[in-house]
Design a protein around this motif. Structure first.
Motif, PDB file in Angstrom:
ATOM      1  N   UNK A   1      38.997 -49.513  65.980  1.00  0.00           N
ATOM      2  CA  UNK A   1      38.507 -49.981  67.283  1.00  0.00           C
ATOM      3  C   UNK A   1      38.321 -48.804  68.239  1.00  0.00           C
ATOM      4  N   UNK A   2      39.281 -47.889  68.273  1.00  0.00           N
ATOM      5  CA  UNK A   2      39.158 -46.744  69.180  1.00  0.00           C
ATOM      6  C   UNK A   2      37.975 -45.858  68.786  1.00  0.00           C
ATOM      7  N   UNK A   3      37.742 -45.702  67.490  1.00  0.00           N
ATOM      8  CA  UNK A   3      36.592 -44.931  67.030  1.00  0.00           C
ATOM      9  C   UNK A   3      35.286 -45.645  67.399  1.00  0.00           C
ATOM     10  N   UNK A   4      35.256 -46.965  67.273  1.00  0.00           N
ATOM     11  CA  UNK A   4      34.068 -47.730  67.665  1.00  0.00           C
ATOM     12  C   UNK A   4      33.792 -47.564  69.159  1.00  0.00           C
ATOM     13  N   UNK A   5      34.836 -47.519  69.972  1.00  0.00           N
ATOM     14  CA  UNK A   5      34.660 -47.301  71.413  1.00  0.00           C
ATOM     15  C   UNK A   5      34.054 -45.926  71.680  1.00  0.00           C
ATOM     16  N   UNK A   6      34.574 -44.911  71.011  1.00  0.00           N
ATOM     17  CA  UNK A   6      34.042 -43.557  71.190  1.00  0.00           C
ATOM     18  C   UNK A   6      32.582 -43.497  70.735  1.00  0.00           C
ATOM     19  N   UNK A   7      32.281 -44.144  69.632  1.00  0.00           N
ATOM     20  CA  UNK A   7      30.896 -44.156  69.127  1.00  0.00           C
ATOM     21  C   UNK A   7      29.960 -44.898  70.081  1.00  0.00           C
ATOM     22  N   UNK A   8      30.448 -45.940  70.724  1.00  0.00           N
ATOM     23  CA  UNK A   8      29.627 -46.679  71.691  1.00  0.00           C
ATOM     24  C   UNK A   8      29.262 -45.789  72.878  1.00  0.00           C
ATOM     25  N   UNK A   9      30.220 -45.006  73.344  1.00  0.00           N
ATOM     26  CA  UNK A   9      29.943 -44.089  74.450  1.00  0.00           C
ATOM     27  C   UNK A   9      28.960 -43.009  74.009  1.00  0.00           C
ATOM     28  N   UNK A  10      29.185 -42.453  72.830  1.00  0.00           N
ATOM     29  CA  UNK A  10      28.257 -41.434  72.321  1.00  0.00           C
ATOM     30  C   UNK A  10      26.844 -41.991  72.205  1.00  0.00           C
ATOM     31  N   UNK A  11      26.707 -43.171  71.610  1.00  0.00           N
ATOM     32  CA  UNK A  11      25.385 -43.777  71.447  1.00  0.00           C
ATOM     33  C   UNK A  11      24.706 -43.984  72.795  1.00  0.00           C
ATOM     34  N   UNK A  12      25.469 -44.424  73.773  1.00  0.00           N
ATOM     35  CA  UNK A  12      24.894 -44.637  75.113  1.00  0.00           C
ATOM     36  C   UNK A  12      24.404 -43.317  75.706  1.00  0.00           C
ATOM     37  N   UNK A  13      25.191 -42.258  75.584  1.00  0.00           N
ATOM     38  CA  UNK A  13      24.795 -40.961  76.132  1.00  0.00           C
ATOM     39  C   UNK A  13      23.567 -40.408  75.413  1.00  0.00           C
ATOM     40  N   UNK A  14      23.505 -40.594  74.105  1.00  0.00           N
ATOM     41  CA  UNK A  14      22.361 -40.110  73.332  1.00  0.00           C
ATOM     42  C   UNK A  14      21.109 -40.914  73.655  1.00  0.00           C
ATOM     43  N   UNK A  15      21.224 -42.242  73.653  1.00  0.00           N
ATOM     44  CA  UNK A  15      20.058 -43.101  73.848  1.00  0.00           C
ATOM     45  C   UNK A  15      19.574 -43.136  75.292  1.00  0.00           C
ATOM     46  N   UNK A  16      20.482 -43.178  76.235  1.00  0.00           N
ATOM     47  CA  UNK A  16      20.094 -43.333  77.636  1.00  0.00           C
ATOM     48  C   UNK A  16      19.760 -42.010  78.304  1.00  0.00           C
ATOM     49  N   UNK A  17      20.501 -40.950  77.964  1.00  0.00           N
ATOM     50  CA  UNK A  17      20.337 -39.676  78.672  1.00  0.00           C
ATOM     51  C   UNK A  17      19.755 -38.573  77.806  1.00  0.00           C
ATOM     52  N   UNK A  18      19.479 -38.867  76.550  1.00  0.00           N
ATOM     53  CA  UNK A  18      18.850 -37.888  75.671  1.00  0.00           C
ATOM     54  C   UNK A  18      19.740 -36.712  75.304  1.00  0.00           C
ATOM     55  N   UNK A  19      21.047 -36.917  75.315  1.00  0.00           N
ATOM     56  CA  UNK A  19      21.977 -35.851  74.952  1.00  0.00           C
ATOM     57  C   UNK A  19      21.898 -35.636  73.438  1.00  0.00           C
ATOM     58  N   UNK A  20      21.833 -34.394  73.026  1.00  0.00           N
ATOM     59  CA  UNK A  20      21.770 -34.085  71.594  1.00  0.00           C
ATOM     60  C   UNK A  20      23.059 -34.563  70.922  1.00  0.00           C
ATOM     61  N   UNK A  21      22.958 -35.375  69.884  1.00  0.00           N
ATOM     62  CA  UNK A  21      24.164 -35.935  69.253  1.00  0.00           C
ATOM     63  C   UNK A  21      25.118 -34.880  68.700  1.00  0.00           C
TER      64      UNK A  21
END
Length: 152
Positions: A53-73
């Motif tokens: 669950x904690x890893x899924x939370x971290x991945x959700x934040x990463x996905x949001x930053x990549x998709x919304x702000x174009x941050x390089x994964x």
């Protein structure tokens, strides 16, 4: 940012909290830096489940930053701590323990990760590291602070 019980879904409040972070990560001064996105849970439930669950939370934040702000994964590393590092150890079931924290990271000579302090104008400026005076809860991952050039 904090999460609802048993959820890795970003809340509207979390999306608002991520806006300044996303904008900052796009800014030139931070463009070359990597960041650790670490998920946490409260102590309810099994350890293995909470790690996922904690890893899924971290991945959700990463996905949001990549998709919304174009941050390089590749600039964003994720880790799930589960309940191992509670924000409030005296209340392991508290909602404040269900969170994701983002920290600046840099490779150390040994290949491990370390925290980076801003570089002062001169090597021995009188800019003091506040962590030496007060516990500011900045070092959630128990990494050693990067030594300042005048203290090496």
């Amino acid at each position: 940012m904090f999460f609802a019980y048993d959820s890795a879904r970003l809340t509207p409040e979390a999306r608002i909290q991520l806006e300044p972070l996303g904008e900052a990560l796009r800014a030139e001064p931070l463009a070359g830096h990597g960041f650790l996105i670490a998920g946490h849970t409260d102590a309810a439930g099994g350890r293995a489940y909470n790690r996922r669950l904690s890893l899924a939370r971290a991945r959700a934040v990463k996905a949001h930053l990549v998709e919304t702000y174009g941050i390089a994964p590749e600039r964003l590393r994720v880790h799930g701590w589960g309940p191992a590092r509670p924000k409030d150890p005296d209340a392991p079931l508290s909602r404040v323990n269900r969170r994701v924290e983002v920290s600046l990271i840099a490779p150390a000579r040994s290949g491990a990760l370390r925290f980076v302090l801003p570089v002062a104008d001169g090597p021995c400026s009188d800019l003091a590291d506040p962590r030496l005076r007060t516990d500011l809860d900045l070092d959630d991952f128990r990494a050693a602070p990067t030594p300042r050039p005048c203290t090496e």
